[in-house]
Design an enzyme around this catalytic site. Structure first.
Site, PDB file in Angstrom:
ATOM      1  N   GLY A 287      37.208   3.091 160.151  1.00 50.63           N
ATOM      2  CA  GLY A 287      38.049   3.873 161.055  1.00 50.63           C
ATOM      3  C   GLY A 287      37.872   3.462 162.503  1.00 50.63           C
TER       4      GLY A 287
ATOM      5  N   GLU B  60      33.563   9.223 167.418  1.00 48.59           N
ATOM      6  CA  GLU B  60      32.953   8.077 168.119  1.00 48.59           C
ATOM      7  C   GLU B  60      32.366   8.518 169.455  1.00 48.59           C
ATOM      8  OE1 GLU B  60      32.610   5.821 166.066  1.00 48.59           O
ATOM      9  OE2 GLU B  60      34.214   6.437 164.721  1.00 48.59           O
TER      10      GLU B  60
HETATM   11  N1  PHE Z   1      29.689   3.808 162.537  1.00 49.53           N
HETATM   12  C1  PHE Z   1      31.103   3.927 162.349  1.00 49.53           C
HETATM   13  C2  PHE Z   1      31.416   5.405 162.441  1.00 49.53           C
HETATM   14  O1  PHE Z   1      30.961   6.180 161.664  1.00 49.53           O
HETATM   15  C3  PHE Z   1      31.620   3.448 161.062  1.00 49.53           C
HETATM   16  C4  PHE Z   1      31.512   1.995 160.811  1.00 49.53           C
HETATM   17  C5  PHE Z   1      30.533   1.507 159.995  1.00 49.53           C
HETATM   18  C6  PHE Z   1      32.411   1.132 161.368  1.00 49.53           C
HETATM   19  C7  PHE Z   1      30.420   0.164 159.724  1.00 49.53           C
HETATM   20  C8  PHE Z   1      32.328  -0.199 161.107  1.00 49.53           C
HETATM   21  C9  PHE Z   1      31.340  -0.676 160.281  1.00 49.53           C
HETATM   22  O2  PHE Z   1      32.051   5.853 163.297  1.00 49.53           O
HETATM   23 ZN    ZN Z   2      30.034   7.625 162.600  1.00 49.70          ZN
END
Ligand code: PHE
Ligand code: ZN
Length: 885
Positions: free
Chosen positions: A267, A304
């Site tokens: 996402g 985010e």
């Molecule tokens: N850390 C991101 C989220 O949860 C998700 C994500 C994980 C995006 C791995 C790209 C790769 O918002």
């Molecule tokens: Zn996240």
């Protein structure tokens, strides 16, 4: 297999790194196929140097190594060694400057991991292990460094050059090139590193923080899309305000940037100060985006943003701790969305997702605790369990401690761990010490045990003593390869509803333990089996269990179905009104599926029809809520109640129930449609969205009567629609009802929207989810349509992913559906293993398939495993599924 033997990584093997990297300066000279990377790092021993191995091992994949310098001197061939997926620097000193020159090929990077090109934009994705595809590094989240980046690129093609933090220098260079240098003053793990270059449109705004600092807010998109950023910007400002008000958290850099790209595996990504987003979660205007898209934008922008404190300022020690940042951040974004919209509607939507997707995962071949103890490929663990169940676990902590106690806990968490890479234990510790050392010992079972607990509840009423008792027995099916399960500590919302609909005050007869067993109508369950007796109950109540879905569990009880009918109409907990309607429908429909299988003519229960009618006629209900409660359980939910899944009859029963209800209440439904289908100025208010939602649900019901006048109505809505919610709903319903208008609307929609990839994704979805023999042929044809591109995950998800959720077509007895998807998995795996591995998850029902389908799936799984070059990602999912028979 690419790897000779895929390694399993265990949490118990965690050890801190021997060496640390405190600072890194990166220089990129960008080129499509030959990008030069120079990385200059300050490396030092993490422990007493005398005790350490003198080899420094760095991760690196798909890199071409050019030169290495240590403290300015170039290394000879005997001073380092290239190993599989890495580089070893031999005989290092206690402290030194390591400089590495390497090259990469962004254009060839279709895995979308590391530095790659999305259309004409250079962008990065480094979580969890993408940074090692950019340069050699100790690529693990407990290595936290200060990053400086100099980006060099052709000025005409890439006028915008971005990285984390603040710009500190820029200028023109020879040969039409220019550069910008960025410094991020906060230490961070490599997975939060980001770089973007492109010829991008910019939308700007600002936000004044609670301490009066002005933050420059920037959203970068493909030129031409600037007008579609209003909602994202509004959501960002709302998120910033909300985190100040609810958690006391202020933004820390002077600039916050979001970049939208079309080719993205997930996402969005919370890179420090430079979020990179799947364009589906940034771009939205009424003409091209549905209400649920708008809702998604708000939620993901919030998610985010909230990571800045829960994930970035405090990050994970290792990837087994993933739920530390994800469960907590999902909880935060869910609460944000609940505050911005209708709380109960949002809660129901969240629980629907949990039940329809996480519960299935937790009962299937890839079941894992929110804190797994091992993995083969960490990318396979960005799951519904880590995220959504993880959020429910945080929510239970919130319920146990109350809002104030929870806030004290998060304050403590930030106070103790800011700037560190920590564990879920550290989080629980902060929660506990901030709340008089609250005892979470038993609660922690939620972190280590997989599976959805089942609560079996027996009730009894003692009229003479005016006492009412409930006995709750908890159990959780064993998960293969995991320890025997211990009882959970869980908060259990309870109401005892009297005849007139009011709740009886809850007074426990005896209190046995030191910890309170009941607070504010929340029982604390802790035993495998326990009985709670309430006094002063002067007539037999109707019990309302697990109010607000206080614990993520399934329920089984001895309540008569009439209790559900009563609660549908009378429960003071709105969530449980919805839940009772669902539970009743699931119960009845499950019986009908059996009837259908046995050739018994289908007949729908009269009290249910009547109760459903009451809901249709109830004008006091909020429209969104009404749309949810009138939506009968999905096939996926019904499958969960079946030992052997019966795809055909489940579909048939669902169709029958819709048709029966719609025919019974045709007049009322038609009146609702007419009253809501009026020209009005478009608005995104919850009320306006609720009107559209109910209107379209009702149209779907009317179409299921089979009366052709509703086809005309749907066609009229399609033609006249001035917003995508109504247009797409009509398109989908026309295609799904196999109406005479189907081909025409497919064509019209295509001509109108073929230049909008996000809209074309909807067009693919509507076609791939249609029932009937034609669908697979159409899906195959669409593979070569001009709008389709298998290297763009959104398009793959819309076409192929949607088809795997089209139960009756995917699980066709002839095996054609399986064969098609198997070929797709093998093909896509060569480009993008993460995408392929998600598709491989569609065989999750393997164990519960009827034997003929099972044999077909077995062949498919074995065909994938026999492929020479399958990725670790696909291998892990397919081998676990294959073992689950
Ligand atoms: N850390 C991101 C989220 O949860 C998700 C994500 C994980 C995006 C791995 C790209 C790769 O918002
Ligand atoms: Zn996240």
């Amino acid at each position: 297999m690419k790897d000779a033997s895929p390694q399993t990584i265990f949490l118990k093997d965690y050890t801190p790194s021997d060496y640390l990297i405190s600072k890194i300066h990166l220089t990129f000279d960008l080129d499509d196929t030959n990008t030069q990377v120079i990385s200059k790092m300050n490396v030092s021993a993490n422990y007493d140097f005398k005790s350490l191995k003198r080899d420094l091992v760095l991760n690196g994949e798909e890199l071409t190594l050019n030169k290495i310098f240590v403290d300015g001197a170039e290394l000879g061939a005997d001073q380092y060694e290239l190993i599989e997926d890495g580089l070893v620097i031999k005989e290092v000193k206690e402290e030194f400057i390591l400089e590495i020159h390497n090259t990469i090929n962004p254009l060839a990077n279709k895995a979308l991991d590391g530095l790659y090109k999305s259309g004409s934009i250079f962008c990065t994705q480094n979580e969890p292990e993408g940074f090692r595809r950019i340069t050699y590094f100790i690529d693990r989240p407990d290595i936290m460094a200060v990053y400086t980046t100099k980006v060099i690129a052709d000025k005409a093609k890439y006028p915008v050059l971005l990285s984390n933090g603040n710009p500190i220098d820029s200028g023109d260079l020879e040969g039409g090139k220019h550069f910008v240098e960025w410094l991020d003053p906060f230490v961070k793990p490599s997975y939060l590193y980001a770089l973007v270059a492109g010829d991008l449109g910019l939308v700007q705004d600002e936000f004044t923080t609670m301490s009066g600092r002005k933050i420059d807010l920037r959203i970068y998109v493909d030129k031409g899309n600037e007008s579609k950023c209003d909602h994202a910007m509004e959501s960002l400002k709302n998120s910033m305000r909300w985190d100040e008000e609810v958690y006391g958290r202020e933004y820390d850099l002077d600039i916050y940037m979001i970049v939208a790209v079309d080719a993205f595996n997930m996402g969005a990504m919370e890179n420090k100060g430079l979020n990179i987003f799947n364009s589906a979660y940034v771009l939205a205007d009424p003409k091209t985006a549905t209400d649920s898209n708008f809702f998604g934008v708000e939620g993901v922008i919030g998610h985010e943003y909230f990571h800045n404190w829960t994930g970035n300022r405090i990050t994970c020690r290792d990837w087994f701790q993933l739920t530390l940042k994800e469960g907590l951040t999902v909880f935060r974004d869910q609460e944000f969305s609940s505050d911005m919209n209708s709380r109960v509607v949002n809660r129901i939507a969240n629980i629907k997702t949990l039940k329809s997707r996480q519960f299935v995962e937790d009962a299937g071949p890839t079941a894992h605790p929110i804190k797994p103890s091992s993995y083969i490929e960490i990318n396979n663990f960005y799951t519904m369990t880590i995220y959504e169940k993880g959020s429910e676990v945080i929510r239970m902590i919130h319920t146990l401690l109350g809002a104030d106690g929870f806030r004290k806990g998060t304050d403590k968490y930030f106070e103790l761990f800011d700037g560190q890479a920590v564990t879920t234990e550290d989080f629980i510790h902060a929660m506990s010490v901030a709340n008089d050392n609250y005892d979470f010992t038993q609660f922690k079972n939620w972190y280590h045990q997989a599976g959805t607990p089942m609560l079996d509840i027996k009730t009894s009423y003692n009229e003479a003593a005016k006492e009412y008792s409930i006995t709750v027995t908890q159990s959780c099916k064993p998960t293969p390869g995991q320890d025997e399960k211990k009882p959970y500590h869980m908060p259990f919302g309870l109401g005892l509803v009297s005849k007139d609909g009011a709740d009886f005050p809850l007074k426990l007869k005896e209190v046995f333990t030191a910890q309170p067993q009941i607070e504010e109508n929340i029982l604390h369950l802790t035993q495998e089996s326990e009985t709670f007796t309430f006094t002063g109950i002067d007539h037999e109540p109707v019990p309302s269990f697990n109010r607000g879905f206080s614990a993520p569990v399934n329920l089984k009880s001895d309540r008569p179905l009439s209790d559900f009918v009563f609660l549908m109409a009378n429960d003071n907990d709105e969530y449980n009104r919805y839940e009772s309607a669902q539970a009743l429908a699931i119960e009845l429909m499950s019986c009908l599926v059996k009837d259908a299988a046995n050739g018994v003519p289908l007949k729908l229960d009269a009290p249910f029809i009547k109760a459903y009618g009451e809901l249709i006629k109830d004008e006091s209900l909020d429209n969104s809520f009404k749309a949810l409660i009138l939506d009968i359980p999905s096939e996926g939910i019904l499958h969960q109640a079946q030992d052997v899944v019966d795809f055909e009859n489940t579909f048939k029963v669902r169709k029958f129930v819709k048709e029966t209800l719609a025919k019974t209440y045709e007049q009322e439904l038609s009146a609702i449609y007419d009253s809501l289908n009026v020209d009005k100025e478009y608005s995104l208010s919850p009320e306006a969205m609720g009107e559209r939602e109910l209107k379209n649900l009702v149209l779907g019901l009317l179409l299921s009567t089979g009366n052709s006048k509703y086809e005309d109505l749907a066609y009229e809505q399609f033609v006249k629609a001035t917003n995508m919610t109504d247009e797409f709903a009509a398109l989908t319903m026309i295609i799904h009802s196999d109406s005479k208008y189907a081909d025409e609307v497919i064509e019209k929609f295509f001509i109108k929207w073929k230049h909008e990839t996000l809209v074309m994704q909807k067009w693919l979805t509507a076609q791939a989810s249609a029932r009937g023999e034609k669908t697979l042929g159409r899906v195959k044809e669409l593979l070569s349509n001009e709008v389709y591109d298998k290297s763009v995950p959104n398009l793959v998800r819309s076409l192929i992913g949607t088809f795997t959720a089209n139960y009756t077509e995917f699980h066709k007895a002839s095996g054609v559906g399986y064969e098609f998807i198997t070929n797709q998995i093998i093909d896509i795996d060569k480009l993008n293993p993460q995408m392929a591995s998600r598709l491989a998850g569609s065989f999750k029902d393997y164990k519960r398939l009827p034997s003929d389908l099972k044999a077909l799936v077995k062949t498919s799984l074995e065909r994938i495993l026999a492929e020479k070059d399958i990725s670790r990602n696909v291998y892990e999912i397919v081998s676990k599924t294959h073992a689950d028979s």
